[in-house]
Design a protein around this motif. Structure first.
Motif, mmCIF file in Angstrom:
data_model
loop_
_atom_site.group_PDB
_atom_site.id
_atom_site.type_symbol
_atom_site.label_atom_id
_atom_site.label_comp_id
_atom_site.label_asym_id
_atom_site.label_seq_id
_atom_site.Cartn_x
_atom_site.Cartn_y
_atom_site.Cartn_z
ATOM 1 N N VAL A 73 1.085 -1.251 0.094
ATOM 2 C CA VAL A 73 0.042 -0.113 -0.138
ATOM 3 C C VAL A 73 0.922 1.166 0.215
ATOM 4 N N HIS A 74 1.989 1.329 0.858
ATOM 5 C CA HIS A 74 2.944 2.357 0.866
ATOM 6 C C HIS A 74 3.521 2.675 -0.498
ATOM 7 N N ALA A 75 3.879 1.520 -1.216
ATOM 8 C CA ALA A 75 4.463 1.655 -2.668
ATOM 9 C C ALA A 75 3.759 2.013 -3.701
ATOM 10 N N ASN A 76 2.235 1.771 -3.462
ATOM 11 C CA ASN A 76 1.234 2.024 -4.418
ATOM 12 C C ASN A 76 1.062 3.576 -4.173
ATOM 13 N N CYS A 108 8.886 0.834 -7.302
ATOM 14 C CA CYS A 108 8.457 2.360 -7.071
ATOM 15 C C CYS A 108 10.069 3.101 -7.336
ATOM 16 N N PHE A 109 11.087 2.691 -6.872
ATOM 17 C CA PHE A 109 12.317 3.102 -6.828
ATOM 18 C C PHE A 109 12.849 3.082 -8.344
ATOM 19 N N ASP A 110 12.570 2.224 -8.973
ATOM 20 C CA ASP A 110 12.689 2.054 -10.485
ATOM 21 C C ASP A 110 12.204 3.341 -11.328
ATOM 22 N N GLN A 111 10.889 3.446 -10.794
ATOM 23 C CA GLN A 111 10.029 4.619 -11.567
ATOM 24 C C GLN A 111 10.465 5.950 -11.193
ATOM 25 N N ILE A 112 11.129 6.155 -9.861
ATOM 26 C CA ILE A 112 11.824 7.345 -9.434
ATOM 27 C C ILE A 112 13.087 7.545 -10.154
ATOM 28 N N LYS A 113 13.941 6.823 -10.346
ATOM 29 C CA LYS A 113 15.054 6.960 -11.089
ATOM 30 C C LYS A 113 14.910 7.163 -12.557
ATOM 31 N N PHE A 149 7.699 7.290 0.755
ATOM 32 C CA PHE A 149 6.610 6.005 0.994
ATOM 33 C C PHE A 149 7.223 4.973 0.388
ATOM 34 N N CYS A 150 8.042 4.936 -0.672
ATOM 35 C CA CYS A 150 8.759 3.852 -1.215
ATOM 36 C C CYS A 150 9.773 3.179 -0.102
ATOM 37 N N LYS A 151 10.502 4.252 0.410
ATOM 38 C CA LYS A 151 11.370 3.752 1.590
ATOM 39 C C LYS A 151 10.622 3.023 2.766
ATOM 40 N N GLU A 152 9.705 3.461 3.168
ATOM 41 C CA GLU A 152 8.768 2.884 4.224
ATOM 42 C C GLU A 152 8.245 1.342 3.695
ATOM 43 N N ILE A 209 1.472 6.858 -6.824
ATOM 44 C CA ILE A 209 0.650 7.941 -7.011
ATOM 45 C C ILE A 209 1.263 9.234 -7.178
ATOM 46 N N LEU A 210 1.911 9.440 -5.861
ATOM 47 C CA LEU A 210 2.591 10.678 -5.640
ATOM 48 C C LEU A 210 3.684 11.073 -6.493
ATOM 49 N N LEU A 211 4.318 9.966 -7.280
ATOM 50 C CA LEU A 211 5.462 10.243 -8.275
ATOM 51 C C LEU A 211 4.578 10.770 -9.561
#
Length: 345
Positions: free
Chosen positions: A292-295, A335-340, A312-315, A299-301
């Motif tokens: 849920v945190h990753a989802n 999620c981290f991959d999408q951030i990168k 939230f990805c870290k959590e 969304i925030l990304l």
């Protein structure tokens, strides 16, 4: 006879079921603990994916009430009831071979006692066990057999037991890629339950389950707008009946959030998932809370809130590692991959 009932008893249909090659969404009914693989369809806006956590639900129909035992019988803890309880315990522990043995023993006891309701419940558990093990053809035949027994004894088509079994058959049609039959089945179940959904707790529970399962079917068909209507209805039932059940509330909020994203409603997507994260702090089993945190991070990304997304990805990764939950870990890494990818644009 109703169209869906006719479909169920069509002999040609019985042999057309195959195990699907695509993953389907998790469906819930605690009594039967059906844990199916899940994934939401990828969305085009940012190549994001959302997962529906694998968890149990509080929505269930009472074993003893379903069997029709009188109040005084419930206190006797008969041999049949004890054997059935042991079989259910084995199923919950995923001891399927032992559960199968216990169910055959329970069936013999019920038949010796000429307890038709008990035998019927044994067949129902056998069908659910087959479904748990992905033997869809066996599960289908057993559920159809149960319906034949019910209807042959004069049970009305709009009886809660008939609707309950029909719902599971609609799900089997969905998993077997018999989409037309599944659509007819879900619509039939909704039609039958709508006028009695407020009769008692069991009918309201079943109404909520039907809406949830139908919503998952609609999401598979990418009918997001209609799916949202039924998810909201399921969530309303959950709130009314189980305000104290945090796990189920979090599951439905996660579904509402990810589905709102697919509907391009970013505001509600964020709100629903933030509610899920907030309420999730009180969950007894936080194993899948990282999903849920990753989802929410995704969304925030999508909204361009990079720092919040990282948080939230870290959590999510922390929770996944803490509770040794691979789904949370994988979704956090995604999620981290999408951030990168966004940082490299």
């Amino acid at each position: 006879m109703q169209k869906f009932i006719r479909i169920l008893f069509n002999a040609k249909t019985l042999n057309r079921l195959v195990v699907p090659t695509v993953h389907k969404n998790y469906v819930f009914l605690k009594q039967y603990n059906q844990k199916l693989p899940f994934t939401h369809t990828n969305v085009s806006q940012a190549s994001l994916r959302f997962l529906k956590p694998n968890a149990k639900s509080i929505l269930a129909i009472s074993l003893l009430s379903w069997l029709g035992f009188a109040e005084e019988d419930k206190n006797k803890e008969s041999e049949l009831i004890m054997t059935l309880k042991r079989s259910v315990l084995c199923i919950n522990r995923e001891q399927y071979d032992k559960a199968e043995q216990m169910l055959h023993l329970a069936l013999r006891i019920a038949q010796q006692q000429q307890n038709e309701q008990g035998a019927l419940y044994c067949f129902d558990l056998m069908a659910n066990l087959a479904f748990e093990q992905r033997d869809l053809d066996k599960a289908h035949k057993l559920f159809v057999h149960i319906l034949q027994l019910l209807l042959s004894k004069g049970t009305p088509e709009d009886d809660i037991k008939v609707i309950h079994i029909s719902l599971k058959l609609a799900r089997i049609y969905q998993l077997g890629a018999e989409l037309e039959q599944a659509e007819i089945g879900y619509a039939w179940c909704l039609e039958q339950i709508k006028n009695k959904k407020n009769q008692n707790k069991d009918t309201k529970i079943l109404y909520g389950v039907i809406n949830d399962w139908y919503a998952q079917f609609l999401l598979d068909k990418n009918d997001v707008k209609k799916a949202l209507v039924h998810l909201k209805e399921a969530y309303s039932v959950c709130n009314e009946l189980s305000r104290q059940d945090v796990d189920q509330t979090v599951l439905l909020l996660n579904d509402l959030g990810t589905t709102c994203f697919r509907a391009n409603d970013m505001t509600n997507a964020e709100n629903y998932l933030k509610q899920a994260v907030s309420i999730g702090k009180d969950m007894q089993d936080k194993a899948y809370l990282g999903v849920v945190h990753a989802n929410l991070g995704l969304i925030l990304l999508e909204k361009g809130l990079l720092d919040q997304a990282k948080k939230f990805c870290k959590e999510a990764l922390y929770l996944g590692k803490k509770h040794e939950n691979s789904e949370s870990i994988n979704q956090a890494n995604y999620c981290f991959d999408q951030i990168k990818m966004n940082l490299n644009k």
